[in-house]
Scaffold this active site. Structure first.
Site, PDB file in Angstrom:
ATOM      1  N   ALA A  19     -11.831   0.629   7.529  1.00 44.04           N
ATOM      2  CA  ALA A  19     -11.823  -0.389   9.282  1.00 44.04           C
ATOM      3  C   ALA A  19     -13.634  -0.262   9.450  1.00 44.04           C
ATOM      4  O   ALA A  19     -14.365  -1.622  10.297  1.00 44.04           O
ATOM      5  CB  ALA A  19     -11.392   0.116  10.425  1.00 44.04           C
ATOM      6  N   SER A  46      -8.677   6.406   4.045  1.00 39.36           N
ATOM      7  CA  SER A  46      -8.861   5.751   3.595  1.00 39.36           C
ATOM      8  C   SER A  46      -8.854   5.516   2.507  1.00 39.36           C
ATOM      9  O   SER A  46      -8.765   5.283   1.239  1.00 39.36           O
ATOM     10  CB  SER A  46      -9.977   4.964   3.752  1.00 39.36           C
ATOM     11  OG  SER A  46      -9.446   4.414   5.066  1.00 39.36           O
ATOM     12  N   ALA A  47      -9.705   7.063   2.220  1.00 38.31           N
ATOM     13  CA  ALA A  47     -10.492   7.363   0.478  1.00 38.31           C
ATOM     14  C   ALA A  47      -9.224   7.698  -0.344  1.00 38.31           C
ATOM     15  O   ALA A  47      -8.821   7.930  -1.780  1.00 38.31           O
ATOM     16  CB  ALA A  47     -10.982   7.795   0.305  1.00 38.31           C
ATOM     17  N   TRP A  48      -8.343   8.517   0.507  1.00 43.64           N
ATOM     18  CA  TRP A  48      -7.009   9.517  -0.182  1.00 43.64           C
ATOM     19  C   TRP A  48      -6.044   8.203  -0.611  1.00 43.64           C
ATOM     20  O   TRP A  48      -4.519   8.475  -1.151  1.00 43.64           O
ATOM     21  CB  TRP A  48      -6.291  10.590   0.481  1.00 43.64           C
ATOM     22  CG  TRP A  48      -7.963  11.380   0.863  1.00 43.64           C
ATOM     23  CD1 TRP A  48      -8.853  10.697   0.143  1.00 43.64           C
ATOM     24  CD2 TRP A  48      -7.924  12.563   1.023  1.00 43.64           C
ATOM     25  NE1 TRP A  48      -9.661  12.426   0.788  1.00 43.64           N
ATOM     26  CE2 TRP A  48      -8.851  12.770   0.986  1.00 43.64           C
ATOM     27  CE3 TRP A  48      -6.890  12.818   1.687  1.00 43.64           C
ATOM     28  CZ2 TRP A  48      -9.102  14.528   1.582  1.00 43.64           C
ATOM     29  CZ3 TRP A  48      -7.707  14.490   2.607  1.00 43.64           C
ATOM     30  CH2 TRP A  48      -7.957  14.651   2.562  1.00 43.64           C
ATOM     31  N   GLY A  52      -1.674   1.178  -2.395  1.00 44.00           N
ATOM     32  CA  GLY A  52      -2.086   0.132  -1.799  1.00 44.00           C
ATOM     33  C   GLY A  52      -2.005  -0.324  -0.775  1.00 44.00           C
ATOM     34  O   GLY A  52      -2.524   0.145   0.006  1.00 44.00           O
ATOM     35  N   GLU A 117       7.354  -0.144  -2.588  1.00 40.94           N
ATOM     36  CA  GLU A 117       7.221   0.972  -2.173  1.00 40.94           C
ATOM     37  C   GLU A 117       8.800   1.254  -0.753  1.00 40.94           C
ATOM     38  O   GLU A 117       9.219  -0.040  -0.681  1.00 40.94           O
ATOM     39  CB  GLU A 117       5.985   1.860  -1.128  1.00 40.94           C
ATOM     40  CG  GLU A 117       4.726   1.285  -1.887  1.00 40.94           C
ATOM     41  CD  GLU A 117       3.533   1.482  -1.745  1.00 40.94           C
ATOM     42  OE1 GLU A 117       3.308   2.027  -0.595  1.00 40.94           O
ATOM     43  OE2 GLU A 117       2.992   2.527  -1.738  1.00 40.94           O
ATOM     44  N   HIS A 336       1.157  13.008   8.085  1.00 45.44           N
ATOM     45  CA  HIS A 336       0.833  11.739   7.076  1.00 45.44           C
ATOM     46  C   HIS A 336       0.190  10.503   7.480  1.00 45.44           C
ATOM     47  O   HIS A 336      -1.275  10.201   7.663  1.00 45.44           O
ATOM     48  CB  HIS A 336       1.588  10.853   6.568  1.00 45.44           C
ATOM     49  CG  HIS A 336       0.625   9.996   5.528  1.00 45.44           C
ATOM     50  ND1 HIS A 336      -0.062  10.053   4.159  1.00 45.44           N
ATOM     51  CD2 HIS A 336       1.344   8.594   5.178  1.00 45.44           C
ATOM     52  CE1 HIS A 336      -0.300   9.443   3.766  1.00 45.44           C
ATOM     53  NE2 HIS A 336       0.486   8.247   4.174  1.00 45.44           N
ATOM     54  N   SER A 376      -1.179  -0.204   6.536  1.00 41.57           N
ATOM     55  CA  SER A 376      -2.205   0.356   6.950  1.00 41.57           C
ATOM     56  C   SER A 376      -3.385   0.227   7.261  1.00 41.57           C
ATOM     57  O   SER A 376      -4.632  -0.960   7.563  1.00 41.57           O
ATOM     58  CB  SER A 376      -2.240   1.380   7.215  1.00 41.57           C
ATOM     59  OG  SER A 376      -1.732   1.963   6.425  1.00 41.57           O
TER      60      SER A 376
END
Length: 512
Positions: A19, A46-48, A52, A117, A336, A376
């Protein structure tokens, strides 16, 4: 030393996740100061992101179906107008990411490779490198930011307070190496991510305890729906912090959940392993609370194809001596994602003039009581673009002179985590919530290392105590029935402290 010469009066963006980076890029060529506690792309959720980003690109899909799934997962608390608007901008969001160098996986015919998902009725999850979506998006955006001359990055600098005057933002209190300074600005975009770091068991970076939420609340901005914390049902059950995530996309490829006896315990629940996350998390929690263990069984599906489809998860499991094609993966729920946060409108504006919030730290109304998987990242991109446009078209107000403050104690959430995990986990109860509020209130009022984490925890507890019904990610064992005509709640810090004080003064309930 924090060097701010020549930077004052620029737009401030706090946070270096998706973001924050998109907002900085979209504001170009307007000068922006990007403030990150760590390096670009580091210590951010974000990197984790393994799964998708959700977008209705399939031939059998459209934004209306995506909206229906989002509203269903949100358990009656989504703002349908907001959700419809964000989801309808999915194609634009993907195009923007591609313009900044992001390359999504594609099928042999050149179309996007789409996965499914939980709670999605269609395959609509775009991914990169199988399960490296967040990492690859962050890499591309980081490169774009580094090559953008209008963005100045202050790395290794921590934002601790919003400075206000006459009810408006006039600066940001920064700290680094024990020194404090004020960056003077009248336009701030908060993009600090989630608050999983206030829990013992979380998939978030441990330092992400909700600092942006504490800053917003102390400055007078309203918070919204703080009680709604999403617990991912399949974190790798291992002795580590934070817990590693086993993506929901694994269940989307037909992996099943079993207990220690090999029994499939989701079989008789609607949508089984692809039920909404709160449903699956409570089922896994129940198995563990009853003395058992829960496992994700991918031996049949994806089976031998697991390593190719999920190379990062394969490597992660290998470090624990697990081969998902042959061994069930031990899992447990973990904090989470936070559906609540800073209350904002459709452009990211908060209730505090000069202050916008985007990404996980903001509550737009898209997610309601339970986030639909992979919405998200989409929300982060869409709201970053909207906020950037709104800020660019807002005149920077004259600001008051603000002297440099004294340094604040470094925040430490360790004293808060055991209480959060015990009383504000997957299942909650009135007695535990009230005990927690009484324990947290003095920590908030005392300006010590635990003060900011305790404030975030207290806000979640107060919102949870006030919602005396079960809804999405908020489950009350003493009020298990679903909320009827549930509505979002908003409170500022004064209201939160007032409710906490009233609870603290009531006789405490005895617990069994």
């Amino acid at each position: 030393m924090i060097r701010l010469e020549g930077l004052h009066d620029r737009i401030a963006i706090i946070g270096g996740g998706i973001a924050g980076l998109v907002a900085a890029l979209e504001l170009a060529p307007q000068p922006v100061v990007l403030i990150t506690r760590a390096g670009l792309g580091q210590e951010c959720s974000s990197a984790w992101a393994q799964g998708g980003i959700a977008a209705a690109f399939g031939a059998d899909d459209d934004p209306a179906r995506h909206l229906a799934d989002t509203l269903r997962a949100g358990d009656g608390l989504c703002d349908a107008t907001v959700a419809s608007g964000i989801l309808s901008e999915a194609a634009d969001a993907i195009a923007v990411l591609e313009r900044y160098g992001v390359r999504f996986d594609r099928a042999q015919d050149g179309t996007f490779a789409l996965a499914r998902e939980a709670a999605h009725s269609r395959r609509r999850i775009l991914h990169i490198g199988g399960d490296r979506t967040g990492t690859e998006i962050m890499s591309a955006l980081t490169r774009a930011v580094q090559h953008c001359p209008s963005i100045t990055c202050l790395s290794g600098v921590e934002a601790r307070r919003l400075v206000t005057a006459d009810g408006c933002v006039v600066g940001v209190h920064l700290q680094a190496m024990g020194q404090a300074a004020v960056f003077r600005t009248a336009q701030v975009i908060m993009a600090t991510g989630g608050c999983g770091g206030v829990f013992d068991a979380s998939t978030n970076p441990s330092g992400n305890f909700g600092q942006g939420l504490a800053m917003a609340a102390r400055a007078g901005a309203a918070l919204r729906d703080m009680e709604f914390v999403q617990f991912h049902p399949t974190a790798l059950d291992a002795a580590q912090a934070p817990l590693a995530l086993i993506s929901e996309a694994v269940r989307g490829e037909c992996a099943i959940l079993i207990d220690q006896t090999g029994k499939r315990f989701m079989e008789h629940i609607a949508d089984a392993e692809l039920a909404p996350r709160d449903v699956v998390a409570r089922a896994v929690h129940q198995v563990i609370a009853s003395g058992g263990r829960a496992f994700l069984d991918a031996r049949t599906a994806p089976g031998a194809g697991f390593a190719k489809r999920f190379p990062s998860i394969q490597a992660l499991c290998a470090t624990r001596g697990i081969d998902p094609a042959r061994d069930p993966i031990p899992v447990r729920p973990a904090a989470h994602y936070h559906m609540g946060g800073i209350a904002v409108d459709q452009t990211g504006r908060s209730t505090l003039p000069g202050f916008w919030a985007i990404g996980e730290c903001a509550a737009t109304g898209l997610h309601g009581a339970n986030r639909l998987a992979s919405n998200s990242l989409l929300e982060a991109v869409v709201m970053a673009r909207r906020a950037a446009n709104d800020v660019a078209n807002s005149k920077m107000r004259a600001r008051a002179f603000v002297p440099n403050p004294a340094a604040l104690p470094d925040p430490d959430p360790r004293s808060v985590r055991p209480m959060m995990s015990l009383h504000l986990g997957v299942v909650r109860h009135r007695a535990g919530l009230r005990q927690m509020i009484s324990n947290l209130l003095p920590q908030v009022q005392f300006c010590g290392p635990a003060s900011d984490p305790a404030l975030v925890a207290l806000a979640i507890a107060v919102f949870a105590e006030k919602r005396r019904a079960s809804c999405g990610g908020h489950y009350r064992s003493d009020f298990p029935d679903p909320a009827i005509n549930a509505r979002s709640n908003r409170m500022n810090l004064t209201e939160i402290l007032s409710h906490a004080s009233s609870v603290d003064q009531e006789p405490q309930l005895r617990t069994a």
